[in-house]
Each structure stands twice: as C-alpha cells, then as structure tokens.
Write a protein that holds these residues in place. Structure first.
Motif, PDB file in Angstrom:
ATOM      1  N   ASP A   1    -118.182  58.272  30.395  1.00 42.16           N
ATOM      2  CA  ASP A   1    -118.455  56.937  29.871  1.00 42.16           C
ATOM      3  C   ASP A   1    -118.527  55.905  30.989  1.00 42.16           C
ATOM      4  O   ASP A   1    -119.279  54.928  30.893  1.00 42.16           O
ATOM      5  CB  ASP A   1    -117.375  56.548  28.864  1.00 42.16           C
ATOM      6  N   GLU A   2    -117.773  56.129  32.068  1.00 41.96           N
ATOM      7  CA  GLU A   2    -117.763  55.201  33.200  1.00 41.96           C
ATOM      8  C   GLU A   2    -118.858  55.501  34.221  1.00 41.96           C
ATOM      9  O   GLU A   2    -118.952  54.843  35.258  1.00 41.96           O
ATOM     10  CB  GLU A   2    -116.387  55.248  33.878  1.00 41.96           C
ATOM     11  N   GLY A   3    -119.684  56.512  33.928  1.00 34.54           N
ATOM     12  CA  GLY A   3    -120.824  56.801  34.790  1.00 34.54           C
ATOM     13  C   GLY A   3    -120.664  57.968  35.734  1.00 34.54           C
ATOM     14  O   GLY A   3    -121.571  58.266  36.516  1.00 34.54           O
ATOM     15  N   TYR A   4    -119.520  58.644  35.676  1.00 38.49           N
ATOM     16  CA  TYR A   4    -119.324  59.800  36.560  1.00 38.49           C
ATOM     17  C   TYR A   4    -120.202  60.963  36.118  1.00 38.49           C
ATOM     18  O   TYR A   4    -120.378  61.214  34.931  1.00 38.49           O
ATOM     19  CB  TYR A   4    -117.854  60.234  36.550  1.00 38.49           C
ATOM     20  N   ARG A   5    -120.773  61.660  37.093  1.00 42.34           N
ATOM     21  CA  ARG A   5    -121.519  62.883  36.830  1.00 42.34           C
ATOM     22  C   ARG A   5    -121.081  63.950  37.827  1.00 42.34           C
ATOM     23  O   ARG A   5    -120.675  63.635  38.942  1.00 42.34           O
ATOM     24  CB  ARG A   5    -123.034  62.652  36.944  1.00 42.34           C
ATOM     25  N   LEU A   6    -121.164  65.198  37.424  1.00 43.72           N
ATOM     26  CA  LEU A   6    -120.757  66.291  38.305  1.00 43.72           C
ATOM     27  C   LEU A   6    -121.548  66.263  39.608  1.00 43.72           C
ATOM     28  O   LEU A   6    -122.775  66.118  39.598  1.00 43.72           O
ATOM     29  CB  LEU A   6    -120.984  67.639  37.610  1.00 43.72           C
TER      30      LEU A   6
END
Length: 281
Positions: free
Chosen positions: A143-148
């Motif tokens: 939700d905060e924009g983190y991606r693997l």
C-alpha cells in the motif's frame, strides 16, 4: 475422480528449489512463457484463476510448465471488465493484488499481478515472496508503494515486466496476451537479457544479515540452514570467520549447488559491507 496429464517434475516451486541455479535464463523465460500462454488462454475464456503461484504450476520432463489447481477459479461474465467478488474465505496474500485483498474483487488483471509474483519466484528459484514479512506487513508495504526488488542475476527487462504487473491501477497492467508477446521477443533476442538489474527504485527491507548474531541464525535468515553442520564442521563458528569464506571453501564444505554458492557469497558480501570489511570472495 479426474484424469490429468502426468507432469513428471511436479510443482514448479519445489522443482526450482531442488535445481537452484541450474538453468539458463532462456530456460527460465521459456517456463514463464508457458505459464503466460496458459493464463492468456484462461483469460480469453473469461476465467479468473485467483490462486496463481509457482506451487500451482506443474512441470514435465521437457520443462514445459502448465497452470493447474483451479480450486479457486471462477468464470466471469462476458464483460471483459467484470469482476468476481467474494465476501469471505482465505486468500493467498503474497500473491494477491491489492484491490483483491481490499475489496475482494478478482479479475484477469489481479491474475496478472499474481503472475508478476510467479515471475519473481521463478527467477529467484522458489524464494518465498517477501521473505519472513508477515501478511499484514506485506499489505502495508504494498500500500505504501513497496515492490519486490529484482532477484539475483535478474535481467532488467524481466524485473521491469514484474513491476508492470504490479501497477497499482489494474487497468495499467499488461494483458496476458501482451506478456506472451513480450516474452516471445525476449526469447528471439537473448541479448536483451544480458543487462542485469543491480538495484530497485524501492528501498529494500532490512537485510536478514542485520538481524543475525550467530552463524546458525545467519544461515537460517538466508534459507541456507541445511548447511549449518557444514560450516561448523569446517570451523566457521563466528560471523567474523564467515567473512573470509570463498567459493572454493564452499566447495570443500560440500556446498555444491551453484545457486546456493551464489546466495551465500552474496550474503557474505553484505556482511562485509556492514562490518566495513572488504574480502575477495
């Protein structure tokens, strides 16, 4: 009872873990292409899978990958924008698109998000998505924009395709047919796979090395706990001593899989950076 095709190598996640580091990038892309082809067909038939993950992909003796386990699949209406909505039931958080988690609405676009996670699983040879993060932490981070971040030795173009699959807006994600075309182009032009992704535009979570105080904890944190006795038997009983382990040392200890060697040496380099030590490994 049902009769299904016999797939000699079983589930994809187990197969990849067993053969860590043993395939060329073209072979891995071929696997991804097969999965995308199957999902493209399902999408055209107005099916939404809802549980797309490496554990639900089967592999035969020729490394052909086919989509399986349709326990959660549903047929959508003729409207391509239609969604299947559920009011309850467990969902695989780490593989599920944010709108499906928040509103329980599943579409072909949410399957595309899951496909991006499958891509990450394949390139990382069956690594657990988001590692040891809790499901709630995963939801919050996404939700905060983190991606693997890109897995080790992942080509830039493949990580970019993953990021495209993980666009927050479902209409901004590629269709499965487009994914198939992209992978076909990469297979025809292997040179496009040479540039590796060195870093991610998102901040990585704290490295497991930072949370380790013993060799055993460190090996567990990088999912290499099966080598605890190998390290202790060779006299590596402190993290400081681990800093000087080389690839030849690993070979003598019995760490034979190339993928495992790479994972351990990569983690050692992180330990060296954290302790201000630079050792040629």
């Amino acid at each position: 009872m049902i009769i299904t095709e016999y797939m000699e190598n079983g589930s994809l996640d187990t197969f990849l873990k067993k053969h860590d580091g043993q395939f060329t990038i073209i072979q891995l892309v071929g696997m991804l292409r097969g999965i995308a082809g199957g999902m493209s067909y399902l999408s055209e038939m107005n099916y939404v899978h809802r549980d797309l993950a490496a554990r639900n992909i089967l592999v035969n003796s020729n490394l052909v990958c086919k989509v399986s386990d349709f326990g959660l699949s549903r047929v959508l209406e003729d409207d391509p924008e239609a969604a299947y909505t559920t009011r309850g039931g467990k969902i695989p958080i780490r593989w599920t698109a944010p709108e499906a988690i928040a509103y329980r609405k599943f579409t072909s676009a949410s399957d595309v998000w899951s496909y991006g996670i499958v891509m990450w699983e394949v390139i990382s040879y069956g690594e657990r998505p988001y590692w040891e993060m809790s499901n709630q932490d995963v939801i919050k981070a996404i939700d905060e924009g983190y991606r693997l971040p890109a897995p080790m030795d992942c080509p830039v173009v493949l990580h970019q395709l993953m990021l495209d699959c993980w666009e927050k807006g479902r209409s901004e994600r590629p269709k499965f047919g487009q994914i198939v075309n992209t992978l076909d182009k990469l297979i025809r032009n292997p040179n496009s796979l040479r540039q590796l992704a060195n870093s991610s535009v998102w901040e990585d979570p704290p490295s497991p090395e930072q949370c380790s105080s013993t060799v055993e904890e460190w090996l567990d944190s990088i999912k290499m706990g099966q080598y605890k006795e190998h390290f202790s038997g060779a006299g590596y009983v402190t993290l400081d001593s681990v800093l000087y382990v080389s690839v030849s040392d690993l070979g003598r200890m019995g760490v034979a899989l190339v993928g495992h060697q790479k994972k351990i040496l990569s983690s050692i380099q992180i330990l060296q950076t954290q302790q201000g030590t630079h050792v040629q490994v």
